[in-house]
Write a protein that holds these residues in place. Structure first.
Motif, short mmCIF file in Angstrom:
data_model
loop_
_atom_site.label_atom_id
_atom_site.label_comp_id
_atom_site.label_asym_id
_atom_site.label_seq_id
_atom_site.Cartn_x
_atom_site.Cartn_y
_atom_site.Cartn_z
N SER A 222 0.85 -1.19 0.00
CA SER A 222 0.00 0.00 0.00
C SER A 222 0.89 1.24 0.00
CB SER A 222 -0.91 0.00 1.23
OG SER A 222 -0.18 -0.23 2.41
N ARG A 223 0.28 2.41 -0.18
CA ARG A 223 1.07 3.64 -0.26
C ARG A 223 1.73 4.01 1.06
NH1 ARG A 223 -2.78 7.79 -3.76
NH2 ARG A 223 -2.92 6.51 -5.66
N GLU A 240 2.75 0.57 -5.63
CA GLU A 240 1.44 0.32 -5.03
C GLU A 240 0.77 -0.85 -5.72
OE1 GLU A 240 -2.86 2.48 -4.05
OE2 GLU A 240 -1.43 3.44 -5.41
N GLN A 242 -2.65 -3.62 -4.59
CA GLN A 242 -3.52 -4.19 -3.58
C GLN A 242 -4.50 -5.15 -4.23
OE1 GLN A 242 -6.05 -1.35 -1.62
NE2 GLN A 242 -6.89 -0.54 -3.51
#
Length: 316
Positions: A222-223, A240, A242
């Motif tokens: 994730s970021r 990034e 997900q």
């Protein structure tokens, strides 16, 4: 005759609305195109249990694994558009596979989006036999041993595969061998046994092994950091990836049924007990409705297309 032309569309719309109000009157089957045990399987089971209570009809999960989700997706694609066979899946069969496979037995653009239930960050995992403390040290280990290390994935074209390929690309073209499996469970089992060196897996399923010291989590994809685990973007800026989990119906499923499924899922996701169980999987509820889900999947198609191009991903 002009009156009939005006009334007929209204009657068709009314018929669809009444049908959705009555639906479901029997068992609803949710096809999951991956094996039991992973997040793709657990999420629809959690949500499906509450949908059954809400609808007053059984909701069963039917695992149809194989071919990066294509087998299960084809089952739903060829099903009757009556709302009784749905597909619950992460990105591959919904938005990714058509970017990788020259020919598929289904057209994912024809599925009817109903919801995006939740999203889970992936995590870069290594076996503890490798004495590395962070991502930089692991990159150095791979570079010092070109072609000698390997990584597991849930299968060709899955988010775990593409996440790892993006990692290889953004870290400067690492030489680490891909070992595809048929789902999370067998891949994770071999990682735990030390048969493979690395895996990018959904955090929820692997977190208990991390807490037990059986696996080492180097970074989340994730970021931002998550649960004390640093973000891979801190080492590789812009990284990034997900996994999210959508629900769709066969082509030509009515919009009324799609809306009913979407709104029911949204309400289920508001339940405290469901939120608690999703939190245990490190899943963030989304609860998108049909229109929102369609727009989201379009954006994700564009994003994963860029990932595939950037990482020069090719199927083995």
């Amino acid at each position: 005759m002009p009156v009939l032309r005006l009334v007929l569309p209204f009657l068709i719309l009314l018929s669809g609305t009444l049908h959705a109000q009555e639906w479901p009157t029997k068992t609803v089957r949710i096809v999951v195109p991956f094996p039991p045990g992973g997040s793709a399987d657990l999420l629809p089971r959690i949500v499906g249990e509450k949908l059954a209570e809400r609808w007053g009809q059984p909701v069963i999960v039917d695992n149809r694994p194989g071919a990066a989700g294509n087998i299960g997706a084809e089952v739903v694609f060829r099903s009757e558009p009556d709302g009784y066979t749905l597909l619950s899946a992460p990105p591959p069969p919904l938005v990714i596979n058509r970017l990788l496979y020259p020919k598929l037995p289904y057209d994912s653009t024809q599925f009817v989006p109903m919801s995006v239930m939740a999203a889970i960050p992936n995590v870069l995992l290594v076996h503890p036999k490798h004495n590395v403390r962070d991502v930089r040290e692991f990159i150095e280990l791979i570079k010092a041993n070109p072609g000698k290390l390997n990584y597991a994935s849930q299968g060709n074209g899955t988010t775990s595969h593409l996440t790892a390929e993006l990692f290889k690309s953004m870290a400067g073209g690492l030489q680490i061998t891909h070992v595809p499996y048929k789902g999370t469970a067998p891949a994770l089992a071999d990682l735990l046994a030390g048969q493979v060196d690395m895996m990018c897996d959904n955090l929820g399923v692997s977190l208990p092994h991390v807490k037990a010291g059986k696996l080492r989590a180097l970074a989340v994809t994730s970021r931002t950091p998550f649960m004390g685990i640093p973000a891979l973007a801190e080492t590789l800026p812009g990284f990034e990836a997900q996994a999210w989990f959508g629900v769709v119906g066969p082509p030509k499923t009515s919009s009324a049924i799609a809306e009913k499924v979407g709104s029911s899922i949204r309400e289920v996701l508001k339940m405290p007990e469901v939120q608690k169980r999703l939190a245990e999987l490190s899943a963030e509820p989304m609860g998108l409705g049909p229109a929102e889900a369609a727009a989201f999947m379009k954006q994700e198609t564009e994003r994963w297309s860029e990932v595939i191009r950037t990482a020069s991903v090719r199927l083995d």
